[in-house]
Write a protein that holds these residues in place. Structure first.
Motif, PDB file in Angstrom:
ATOM      1  N   MET A  66       0.849  -1.196   0.000  1.00  0.00           N
ATOM      2  CA  MET A  66       0.000   0.000   0.000  1.00  0.00           C
ATOM      3  C   MET A  66       0.885   1.246   0.000  1.00  0.00           C
ATOM      4  O   MET A  66       1.572   1.528   0.978  1.00  0.00           O
ATOM      5  N   THR A  67       0.848   1.980  -1.078  1.00  0.00           N
ATOM      6  CA  THR A  67       1.606   3.227  -1.144  1.00  0.00           C
ATOM      7  C   THR A  67       0.794   4.357  -0.520  1.00  0.00           C
ATOM      8  O   THR A  67      -0.432   4.259  -0.368  1.00  0.00           O
ATOM      9  N   ASP A  69       0.068   7.201  -1.880  1.00  0.00           N
ATOM     10  CA  ASP A  69      -0.889   7.719  -2.861  1.00  0.00           C
ATOM     11  C   ASP A  69      -2.153   6.877  -2.881  1.00  0.00           C
ATOM     12  O   ASP A  69      -3.271   7.407  -2.924  1.00  0.00           O
ATOM     13  N   HIS A  70      -1.989   5.555  -2.867  1.00  0.00           N
ATOM     14  CA  HIS A  70      -3.159   4.674  -2.843  1.00  0.00           C
ATOM     15  C   HIS A  70      -3.977   4.892  -1.571  1.00  0.00           C
ATOM     16  O   HIS A  70      -5.215   4.930  -1.607  1.00  0.00           O
ATOM     17  N   LEU A  73      -5.991   8.219  -1.808  1.00  0.00           N
ATOM     18  CA  LEU A  73      -7.119   8.154  -2.728  1.00  0.00           C
ATOM     19  C   LEU A  73      -8.225   7.239  -2.215  1.00  0.00           C
ATOM     20  O   LEU A  73      -9.402   7.593  -2.262  1.00  0.00           O
ATOM     21  N   THR A  74      -7.849   6.068  -1.738  1.00  0.00           N
ATOM     22  CA  THR A  74      -8.846   5.054  -1.408  1.00  0.00           C
ATOM     23  C   THR A  74      -9.439   5.232  -0.022  1.00  0.00           C
ATOM     24  O   THR A  74     -10.641   5.007   0.181  1.00  0.00           O
ATOM     25  N   THR A 170      -1.773  -2.164  -9.919  1.00  0.00           N
ATOM     26  CA  THR A 170      -2.283  -0.941  -9.299  1.00  0.00           C
ATOM     27  C   THR A 170      -3.796  -0.907  -9.363  1.00  0.00           C
ATOM     28  O   THR A 170      -4.476  -0.526  -8.396  1.00  0.00           O
ATOM     29  N   TRP A 171      -4.371  -1.299 -10.507  1.00  0.00           N
ATOM     30  CA  TRP A 171      -5.834  -1.369 -10.605  1.00  0.00           C
ATOM     31  C   TRP A 171      -6.397  -2.367  -9.590  1.00  0.00           C
ATOM     32  O   TRP A 171      -7.435  -2.106  -8.953  1.00  0.00           O
ATOM     33  N   GLY A 173      -5.097  -3.161  -6.788  1.00  0.00           N
ATOM     34  CA  GLY A 173      -5.004  -2.536  -5.468  1.00  0.00           C
ATOM     35  C   GLY A 173      -6.111  -1.544  -5.211  1.00  0.00           C
ATOM     36  O   GLY A 173      -6.517  -1.331  -4.067  1.00  0.00           O
ATOM     37  N   LEU A 174      -6.637  -0.925  -6.289  1.00  0.00           N
ATOM     38  CA  LEU A 174      -7.767  -0.010  -6.151  1.00  0.00           C
ATOM     39  C   LEU A 174      -9.103  -0.743  -6.106  1.00  0.00           C
ATOM     40  O   LEU A 174     -10.155  -0.116  -6.037  1.00  0.00           O
ATOM     41  N   PRO A 292      -4.462   5.027 -12.681  1.00  0.00           N
ATOM     42  CA  PRO A 292      -3.149   5.408 -12.173  1.00  0.00           C
ATOM     43  C   PRO A 292      -2.340   6.048 -13.283  1.00  0.00           C
ATOM     44  O   PRO A 292      -2.451   5.650 -14.450  1.00  0.00           O
TER      45      PRO A 292
END
Length: 688
Positions: A66-67, A69-70, A73-74, A170-171, A173-174, A292
């Motif tokens: 988990m960054t 940025d993620h 946003l999430t 990345t998708w 992860g979202l 992303p």
């Protein structure tokens, strides 16, 4: 302010209430949309309940990839530490009874890791099957005939698919699997085409069979990327089983048609399985959010390029069979390498649970790192010797060449370790520099590779072998918070194709504008609108803020939907700010909107405007750059006298010519009825 985009203004008088609009429902926390953190707290309940400190939760979040940025946003939290603190506070403590130390992680999950390692190993047997089919009279650069197009195609495909895999992950992860499948559906064929084109361009006369094999290799790399990213390792393993026919080919000659049939059947099975799992990405509407940024995947592709070049140098052997054996050994070692990466992570978490001081943690994890790296190099040595013994015509590697191969292996494993923990940029830079040095001066290759291994080892120790602590928290940024001169914030909800003159007048008045609210379809809409993209580009070029519109429904709209709107505004129209409409005013809704503010900043909003329509709780002033504390008709405005402090904005409609609200930022339009924001304010004449 969230009505239909272009309704016809009514002919009758203004029928809106004579007071500024209020929230249509109580603003208590029970009326708010669910916090996206609820699902995460439920999923991690057992771990968080047993944690003794929030930093333990933060370590888990970071190790899961988990960054920040993620997270912004999430979940609307500033970083992994803020998210961990919220999780820790939300979950009731349930510490387990003391028990015997868990079994060392070296003995857990071995079967699954070995099966996954087999998936990496089997493709190397394709080269054994294809070797007689690719044989030619003349080669280049001291390599067997056909080697150059094979290496060129493989290097291109590896680089492309590394970047593609990161974008698809990345998708995932979202939480948007169809969007991940769609990214793979468009990116994997493009990568196969690129690898094939490069191989054909690199092929010399007489190397057509090698170019055909390289095309098949590019197709396989694309299919394998799809299956591995989407978690279909078993399907890929089944597709690769025909390649086991290469084992007897190491000692006995097999008929050419049988060799070709085994290769084609394996490739066909891999492509079929990949096509089946990509069906969600082919459905209409599987766009996902704004997506992303493509640049975020570039370092992963560069790492693939650097590591691929190093493997290529390992293949430049003398005699050629020795180089081919080295490349095959490196390929076969990727399975054990991944297993050892998991063991390092498991060992680190095990020490985090059982050790009480930072010094003890560093000492123990240094030992885990040394043990994992040493185990990988031992496996690579054993594989090199085994492949050399089985490969026809290969001679035993000299000690200097074996040392160089082990240094390349150390660079690859340490680079993969850093990539797995998100520190890919440093790994990519080191690998590229080492590959460039080895290409420019082949004699200096071992020294360059050894230096790269040392640098990556130092980076690993600096970044991974230490328990992290939260950085000091700076105050939230407010780029627009300052003493502002009177200027116009214009919410103009008309399509440029219907009102081109009005949009031209708005652009001409750019020096007087604080910003323009862009609202193509009660938000960004389902697809980009070229007309709005054009006017947004003109406004940005004139130095005007472009604020993407999103309705929060007084906190009832889900967090993810609002983030989707803002990402689309950013990606489709280049919006550099956000205008959140129908924002709650009560203090109970502050935590919800604080998360929205963090997510909006992460989505690129350097200017954030909250439209309350009436004075909110003072706590909201810390979240946004501008608060709309009045929205209503002129008759109400001139009698109400709302506050007009710095950072406030007043939006007034049904206003006669020549009037100006008292707030530093404002807008007064003559429009009335249900759609007053289809009219422009009385704009100043443009400078001549």
């Amino acid at each position: 302010m969230s009505g239909s985009l272009r309704p016809s203004p009514p002919a009758g008088p203004d029928t809106l209430p004579a007071v500024p609009r209020r929230e249509r429902a109580p603003a208590g926390a029970a009326c708010l949309a669910p916090d996206p953190l609820d699902e995460l707290a439920e999923r991690l309940d057992g771990f968080v309940a047993a944690a003794v400190h929030p930093d333990e939760v933060a370590a888990l979040l970071e190790s899961d990839g988990m960054t920040d940025d993620h997270i912004r946003l999430t979940y609307g939290r500033a970083d992994s530490f803020a998210l961990a603190e919220d999780l820790y506070a939300r979950v009731e403590r349930r510490h387990p009874e003391p028990q015997a130390p868990p079994a060392p992680p070296w003995h857990t999950g071995l079967t699954g890791c070995l099966l996954r390692g087999l998936v990496f190993a089997l493709p190397g047997l394709a080269h054994v099957l294809a070797a007689p089919l690719l044989a030619g009279e003349h080669g280049r650069y001291g390599l067997p005939a056909g080697t150059v197009p094979l290496l060129a195609g493989a290097l291109t495909g590896w680089t492309w698919n590394q970047a593609l895999a990161h974008r698809a992950y990345t998708w995932l992860g979202l939480g948007d699997r169809p969007a991940a499948a769609r990214a793979l559906l468009t990116g994997a064929p493009a990568g196969a085409l690129a690898g094939t084109a490069v191989a054909l361009a690199a092929a010399a006369p007489g190397e057509a069979p090698a170019a055909v094999f390289a095309a098949g290799q590019s197709l396989y790399l694309a299919a394998a990327t799809v299956l591995l990213v989407l978690g279909r390792e078993r399907a890929l393993l089944h597709a690769l089983l025909p390649l086991a026919g290469a084992v007897p080919a190491l000692r006995w000659d097999l008929p050419g048609p049988l060799r070709a049939a085994l290769l084609i059947s394996s490739l066909t099975a891999a492509l079929t399985f990949a096509a089946l799992v990509l069906r969600p990405g082919a459905r209409r509407g599987a766009r996902g959010r704004g997506g992303p940024p493509l640049a975020a995947s570039l370092p992963y592709g560069l790492f693939g390029l650097g590591s691929g070049l190093l493997v290529l140098h390992a293949g430049l052997g003398d005699p050629p069979a020795g180089g081919a054996a080295a490349v095959l050994a490196l390929t076969l070692s990727m399975g054990p390498a991944e297993w050892l990466l998991h063991r390092f992570r498991g060992g680190s978490l095990h020490r985090l649970h059982t050790l009480g001081t930072a010094r003890a943690f560093r000492r123990a994890v240094t030992g885990v790192l040394a043990l994992c790296l040493g185990a990988y190099l031992a496996v690579l040595t054993a594989l090199t010797l085994a492949v050399t013994a089985l490969w026809p015509g290969a001679s035993w590697p000299a000690v200097p060449r074996l040392v160089t191969l082990l240094l390349i292996g150390a660079v690859l494993w340490l680079g993969l370790l850093l990539q797995a923990f998100g520190a890919v940029l440093g790994a990519a830079a080191v690998c590229l520099l080492a590959a460039a040095a080895a290409t420019a001066a082949p004699a200096a290759g071992p020294a360059a590779t050894g230096g790269a291994a040392a640098v990556l080892a130092a980076l690993t120790c600096a970044l991974l072998i230490r328990p992290t602590a939260p950085p000091p928290r700076p105050p939230p940024p407010h780029p627009g918070r300052r003493t502002m001169t009177p200027s116009l914030l214009v919410p103009f909800y008309e399509h440029p194709a219907d009102r081109p003159d009005a949009w031209a007048a708005l652009l001409a008045a750019a020096p007087a504008l604080y910003g323009v609210v862009l609202n193509p379809a009660d938000g960004a809409g389902p697809a980009p609108d070229p007309a709005f993209a054009e006017v947004a580009a003109g406004l940005r070029a004139a130095g005007v803020r472009v604020l993407g519109y999103a309705d929060t429904d007084y906190g009832r709209r889900p967090h993810g939907e609002i983030v989707t709107e803002l990402l689309r505004h950013r990606d489709w129209y280049g919006a550099d700010g956000a205008f959140l409409d129908q924002v709650a005013t009560a203090p109970a809704a502050l935590p919800h909107h604080r998360g929205l503010a963090v997510a909006a900043r992460a989505a690129g909003a350097t200017t954030l405007v909250f439209n309350h329509g009436t004075p909110p709780d003072p706590g909201y002033a810390e979240l946004a750059d501008l608060l709309v504390t009045f929205e209503g008709p002129w008759d109400t405005y001139r009698t109400l006298e709302p506050p007009a402090a710095d950072g406030h904005c007043h939006l007034v409609y049904a206003a006669p010519p020549g009037v100006r609200p008292t707030a530093p930022v404002h807008c007064a339009v003559p429009g009335t009825g249900a759609h007053p924001w289809g009219t422009l304010p009385h704009l100043p004449e443009p400078a001549r």
